[in-house]
Design a protein around this motif. Structure first.
Motif, PDB file in Angstrom:
ATOM      1  N   TRP A 573      68.783  81.716 -36.061  1.00  0.00           N
ATOM      2  CA  TRP A 573      69.296  82.627 -35.041  1.00  0.00           C
ATOM      3  C   TRP A 573      68.423  82.565 -33.786  1.00  0.00           C
ATOM      4  O   TRP A 573      67.206  82.460 -33.862  1.00  0.00           O
ATOM      5  N   ILE A 574      69.056  82.673 -32.626  1.00  0.00           N
ATOM      6  CA  ILE A 574      68.339  82.711 -31.341  1.00  0.00           C
ATOM      7  C   ILE A 574      68.617  84.021 -30.599  1.00  0.00           C
ATOM      8  O   ILE A 574      67.710  84.741 -30.211  1.00  0.00           O
ATOM      9  N   GLY A 575      69.897  84.330 -30.367  1.00  0.00           N
ATOM     10  CA  GLY A 575      70.260  85.564 -29.673  1.00  0.00           C
ATOM     11  C   GLY A 575      70.413  85.366 -28.182  1.00  0.00           C
ATOM     12  O   GLY A 575      70.862  84.321 -27.708  1.00  0.00           O
ATOM     13  N   PHE A 576      70.008  86.389 -27.417  1.00  0.00           N
ATOM     14  CA  PHE A 576      70.147  86.380 -25.965  1.00  0.00           C
ATOM     15  C   PHE A 576      69.111  85.464 -25.311  1.00  0.00           C
ATOM     16  O   PHE A 576      68.342  84.783 -25.990  1.00  0.00           O
ATOM     17  N   GLU A 577      69.072  85.519 -23.961  1.00  0.00           N
ATOM     18  CA  GLU A 577      68.077  84.766 -23.209  1.00  0.00           C
ATOM     19  C   GLU A 577      66.655  85.143 -23.618  1.00  0.00           C
ATOM     20  O   GLU A 577      65.747  84.312 -23.574  1.00  0.00           O
ATOM     21  N   ASN A 578      66.451  86.399 -23.996  1.00  0.00           N
ATOM     22  CA  ASN A 578      65.110  86.837 -24.397  1.00  0.00           C
ATOM     23  C   ASN A 578      64.806  86.541 -25.862  1.00  0.00           C
ATOM     24  O   ASN A 578      63.797  86.991 -26.393  1.00  0.00           O
ATOM     25  N   LYS A 579      65.693  85.768 -26.494  1.00  0.00           N
ATOM     26  CA  LYS A 579      65.513  85.317 -27.882  1.00  0.00           C
ATOM     27  C   LYS A 579      65.237  86.482 -28.830  1.00  0.00           C
ATOM     28  O   LYS A 579      64.372  86.419 -29.703  1.00  0.00           O
ATOM     29  N   ASN A 580      65.997  87.548 -28.673  1.00  0.00           N
ATOM     30  CA  ASN A 580      65.753  88.751 -29.477  1.00  0.00           C
ATOM     31  C   ASN A 580      65.804  88.465 -30.979  1.00  0.00           C
ATOM     32  O   ASN A 580      64.969  88.974 -31.744  1.00  0.00           O
ATOM     33  N   LEU A 581      66.755  87.645 -31.409  1.00  0.00           N
ATOM     34  CA  LEU A 581      66.879  87.376 -32.844  1.00  0.00           C
ATOM     35  C   LEU A 581      65.784  86.431 -33.337  1.00  0.00           C
ATOM     36  O   LEU A 581      65.241  86.622 -34.440  1.00  0.00           O
ATOM     37  N   ARG A 582      65.464  85.443 -32.545  1.00  0.00           N
ATOM     38  CA  ARG A 582      64.413  84.514 -32.952  1.00  0.00           C
ATOM     39  C   ARG A 582      63.069  85.224 -33.073  1.00  0.00           C
ATOM     40  O   ARG A 582      62.313  85.008 -34.038  1.00  0.00           O
ATOM     41  N   LEU A 583      62.756  86.091 -32.138  1.00  0.00           N
ATOM     42  CA  LEU A 583      61.476  86.788 -32.174  1.00  0.00           C
ATOM     43  C   LEU A 583      61.406  87.776 -33.336  1.00  0.00           C
ATOM     44  O   LEU A 583      60.342  87.953 -33.950  1.00  0.00           O
ATOM     45  N   LEU A 584      62.541  88.416 -33.640  1.00  0.00           N
ATOM     46  CA  LEU A 584      62.559  89.306 -34.804  1.00  0.00           C
ATOM     47  C   LEU A 584      62.327  88.497 -36.073  1.00  0.00           C
ATOM     48  O   LEU A 584      61.545  88.902 -36.949  1.00  0.00           O
ATOM     49  N   TYR A 585      63.002  87.366 -36.185  1.00  0.00           N
ATOM     50  CA  TYR A 585      62.821  86.506 -37.356  1.00  0.00           C
ATOM     51  C   TYR A 585      61.357  86.096 -37.512  1.00  0.00           C
ATOM     52  O   TYR A 585      60.793  86.168 -38.618  1.00  0.00           O
ATOM     53  N   LEU A 586      60.719  85.672 -36.438  1.00  0.00           N
ATOM     54  CA  LEU A 586      59.317  85.247 -36.510  1.00  0.00           C
ATOM     55  C   LEU A 586      58.403  86.395 -36.924  1.00  0.00           C
ATOM     56  O   LEU A 586      57.475  86.222 -37.716  1.00  0.00           O
ATOM     57  N   SER A 587      58.671  87.583 -36.386  1.00  0.00           N
ATOM     58  CA  SER A 587      57.863  88.761 -36.739  1.00  0.00           C
ATOM     59  C   SER A 587      58.001  89.104 -38.216  1.00  0.00           C
ATOM     60  O   SER A 587      57.003  89.365 -38.908  1.00  0.00           O
ATOM     61  N   LEU A 588      59.233  89.110 -38.710  1.00  0.00           N
ATOM     62  CA  LEU A 588      59.457  89.437 -40.118  1.00  0.00           C
ATOM     63  C   LEU A 588      58.905  88.347 -41.033  1.00  0.00           C
ATOM     64  O   LEU A 588      58.402  88.638 -42.122  1.00  0.00           O
ATOM     65  N   SER A 589      58.985  87.096 -40.583  1.00  0.00           N
ATOM     66  CA  SER A 589      58.402  85.998 -41.365  1.00  0.00           C
ATOM     67  C   SER A 589      56.895  86.165 -41.478  1.00  0.00           C
ATOM     68  O   SER A 589      56.303  85.943 -42.546  1.00  0.00           O
ATOM     69  N   PHE A 590      56.273  86.545 -40.386  1.00  0.00           N
ATOM     70  CA  PHE A 590      54.825  86.763 -40.383  1.00  0.00           C
ATOM     71  C   PHE A 590      54.442  87.859 -41.376  1.00  0.00           C
ATOM     72  O   PHE A 590      53.461  87.734 -42.123  1.00  0.00           O
ATOM     73  N   LEU A 591      55.234  88.929 -41.404  1.00  0.00           N
ATOM     74  CA  LEU A 591      54.936  90.048 -42.296  1.00  0.00           C
ATOM     75  C   LEU A 591      55.268  89.740 -43.755  1.00  0.00           C
ATOM     76  O   LEU A 591      54.630  90.261 -44.668  1.00  0.00           O
ATOM     77  N   THR A 592      56.262  88.886 -43.976  1.00  0.00           N
ATOM     78  CA  THR A 592      56.746  88.617 -45.332  1.00  0.00           C
ATOM     79  C   THR A 592      55.936  87.555 -46.053  1.00  0.00           C
ATOM     80  O   THR A 592      55.618  87.688 -47.241  1.00  0.00           O
ATOM     81  N   SER A 593      55.614  86.496 -45.328  1.00  0.00           N
ATOM     82  CA  SER A 593      54.997  85.333 -45.966  1.00  0.00           C
ATOM     83  C   SER A 593      53.571  85.624 -46.442  1.00  0.00           C
ATOM     84  O   SER A 593      52.808  86.318 -45.764  1.00  0.00           O
ATOM     85  N   GLN A 594      53.237  85.065 -47.596  1.00  0.00           N
ATOM     86  CA  GLN A 594      51.872  85.141 -48.122  1.00  0.00           C
ATOM     87  C   GLN A 594      51.120  83.837 -47.853  1.00  0.00           C
ATOM     88  O   GLN A 594      49.934  83.732 -48.142  1.00  0.00           O
TER      89      GLN A 594
END
Length: 693
Positions: A573-594
């Motif tokens: 996912w990418i989303g709008f010009e501000n990459k709202n979906l991509r940035l959310l994905y990266l944030s959640l990945s950072f929090l989820t991954s061990q």
């Protein structure tokens, strides 16, 4: 213009227009994105109507050479704000020529010019240059007139690297090859105010269309946005044709262009013949459902009559531009989306005005009035007038007003006098109620609301909510009906405070398949029970980037055991010009991954979006994500420091406010102190001030 208003003031020597009339400005310009300067040769013609000892031209911090009046060198004075002429002119027509150099710090913006790589060529640079004259003044890059009462016919020649497109006002007369450069020549036919002069330079493509009246329509876009052209410019020809017919006065210029630019200061700007708008509104077919360009499209086009053709004499009468543009844009949207949409927008605007009137003590007819007053209240005033006069008389008033004052400046009295000429309407009461008072005329507004069936039902439902238990059948009946979506939305929102036994309502809301109604479910159900999980998961497939963002976060938070599955769904996912979906994905990945490598990968990509080669909306979005993850390190702090030197005040404010909070901690203040001396002078100065506060 833009939905953030910056006042255009009439400067102290506005009376100059009574004794001196500038006719034409022709300029040959060269722009250097490395030096960020403008070098120009100019020729002006002007008529001296009465004897005067000084002629003034606005010019911000410019250097002038080879100045001649009527082909003779004369003495002159250049202050930090003006070019002053004392001698050499005569009564009647005169010619002024000179060379100049300017280093504009505002009104002209050099965006994303990165030559840091030794092999970088101009063709590879994704840079843009664009101008914003209203509220910033064209006199920062071209000697011109900050006074809106001085209208001039402009002609520009611009030399620039040949791989770029250069766009300005008026008709493109010629493009001449000159080595690695081209010279673009644009010419206006009719006079206009200086703040509407524009330059836009970048790697643009263009598609053409033609209005029913024969006016050429040009739609610009970047290479990577090819698939977004249709949804971005959807209904553009229909809007143009509608406004030309509704206003009753042919489009007053020879051509109409629209150009999306990076990191623009506002939503849009109605430069004569050439509207600039924010690239945030360049959307694909999904993004169109959340934030389409249609309203801004119509608003800036309407300004070509209201503001560009007929211009307010001063800030006091600014509603004659913004109120009209806002109202006619709403009429154009009504043409596309229907009457219920029109009344829903009127209702939303009225509620904003009503709320603001509790504290806002400045009326519409005041140069210090708020944007809400100039735009929305001005539009509502016109709606009241329209309803009172009826279509035929209202349209006739507007048509005659525009024709009588074409290419001139006007006051509110000029418009209201036209109303009096064609009707028995009480303009005195209208003026007092809508333009001179700040009290909200609720009774008059409520009476107009009653003209629309949808709005009557909506207002009743808001004031007398149905009971989720007692009125269950009626609620479900409405949810399964063809009622306009805000009615269904409000039913969902009213259920938010109830126990989850409202699940039948929520299931019915999801089954409407209306994006807005389903988004209301996504927003209200933040702690999702297991029994509703599968139904809620369908929101991940909605054609709405806003809904997907809400649903992904709420599902990830509610069901830890499914987090990896949700991230797998969202990984592309990418989303709008501000990459709202991509940035959310990266944030959640950072929090989820061990996994340390996976965390590092997510962090590195997040950090990459904070670089100055990105638009500030993306930079800020990425920095907010990093702050939420509590990643406080030198690289992140450096990006915040660079944000203090951005040209967009919103990003500057975010950066400064964030730094202020961080430097309360001595260890973080030490990091900022360490990086300060490595920053460019502008950012270094801003950071030093923050450290000394």
């Amino acid at each position: 213009m833009k939905f953030l208003f910056l006042l255009v003031s009439v400067f102290g020597f506005a009376q100059q227009t009574k004794v001196v009339d500038f006719k034409t400005i022709n300029a040959s310009l060269e722009l250097n994105p490395i030096k960020r300067n403008v070098v120009g040769k100019c020729e002006y013609t002007f008529e001296v109507k009465q004897k005067t000892d000084t002629i003034r031209i606005d010019a911000q911090k410019m250097v002038f050479t080879n100045l001649k009046i009527n082909n003779k060198e004369v003495k002159f004075k250049a202050t930090t704000t003006e070019l002053l002429l004392y001698k050499g002119y005569k009564k009647g027509i005169n010619t002024l020529t000179f060379d100049y150099e300017a280093f504009p710090t505002q009104a002209m913006y050099f965006v994303n010019w990165d030559f840091t790589k030794a092999t970088t060529t101009p063709e590879e640079v994704n840079g843009q240059i664009w101008t914003q004259g209203q509220g910033r003044y064209t006199s920062n890059w071209l000697p011109s007139f900050d006074d809106v009462n001085e209208k001039v016919i402009f002609g520009l020649e611009i030399a620039f690297q040949k791989s770029f497109q250069v766009i300005s006002n008026g008709v493109l007369v010629s493009i001449v090859q000159n080595g690695d450069h081209r010279i673009w020549r644009y010419q206006m036919e009719k006079p206009m105010i200086s703040y509407l002069l524009v330059l836009a330079i970048g790697h643009f493509n263009m598609e053409k269309s033609t209005a029913t009246s024969g006016i050429p329509l040009e739609y610009y876009y970047e290479n990577e946005d090819t698939v977004r052209v249709e949804p971005t410019y959807r209904d553009s020809k229909q809007l143009f044709d509608f406004l030309e017919k509704k206003i009753g006065v042919p489009y007053p210029w020879k051509i109409y262009r629209q150009i999306p630019v990076r990191d623009f200061l506002y939503a849009g700007m109605e430069n004569t013949t050439t509207t600039l708008f924010s690239r945030d509104f360049v959307v694909d077919s999904i993004g169109y459902n959340d934030r389409n360009y249609l309203n801004i499209n119509a608003h800036e086009l309407a300004h070509h009559w209201f503001g560009n053709l007929v211009t307010a004499q001063s800030g006091k009468d600014h509603w004659l531009q913004e109120g009209f543009a806002t109202y006619y844009a709403l009429l154009a949207e009504k043409e596309v989306f229907g009457e219920d949409y029109f009344y829903n927008r009127l209702y939303e605007m009225a509620m904003q005005i009503k709320q603001a009137s509790k504290k806002d003590t400045i009326p519409v007819l005041n140069e210090k009035a708020s944007s809400l007053s100039f735009y929305q209240k001005g539009a509502w005033a016109l709606h009241v007038l329209h309803e009172a006069l009826g279509d035929v008389t209202f349209d006739s008033v507007v048509k005659n007003y525009l024709e009588n004052y074409a290419y001139k400046n006007v006051t509110t009295d000029d418009f209201l006098n036209q109303v009096e000429l064609e009707s028995n309407f009480d303009t005195k009461t209208f003026r007092q109620t809508w333009l001179e008072q700040t009290e909200f005329p609720e009774a008059e507004v409520q009476a107009l609301f009653q003209k629309n069936d949808y709005l009557r039902q909506y207002i009743k439902l808001r004031s007398s909510p149905l009971d989720i238990e007692k009125d269950k059948e009626e609620i479900l009946k409405i949810m399964n009906s063809e009622a306009y979506y805000p009615i269904k939305e409000v039913l969902v929102y009213q259920s938010a405070s109830k126990p989850f036994e409202t699940k039948e309502l929520l299931k019915a809301a999801l089954q409407t398949n209306d994006i807005k109604v389903r988004q209301a479910v996504a927003s209200t159900v933040t702690n999702i029970p297991e029994l509703f999980r599968e139904k809620y998961e369908t929101l991940l497939n909605d054609k709405s980037y806003e809904t997907q963002e809400i649903a992904l976060f709420n599902l990830w938070k509610s069901f830890p055991q499914h987090q990896k599955r949700y991230l797998e769904i969202a990984k592309n996912w990418i989303g709008f010009e501000n990459k709202n979906l991509r940035l959310l994905y990266l944030s959640l990945s950072f929090l989820t991954s061990q996994d340390t490598k996976e965390k590092s990968k997510a962090y590195t990509e997040l950090l990459s979006y904070t670089g100055t080669n990105n638009d500030s909306n993306l930079q800020q979005n990425a920095l907010e994500r990093l702050m939420n993850l509590k990643i406080y390190n030198e690289a992140v702090f450096r990006s915040l420091a660079y944000g203090t030197g951005n040209h967009r005040w919103q990003f500057v404010k975010f950066s400064k406010d964030t730094i202020r909070k961080l430097i309360k901690e001595p260890k973080y203040k030490e990091v900022f102190t360490k990086i300060k001396d490595d920053l460019p002078i502008r950012e270094k100065t801003q950071l030093q001030r923050l450290l000394e506060e």
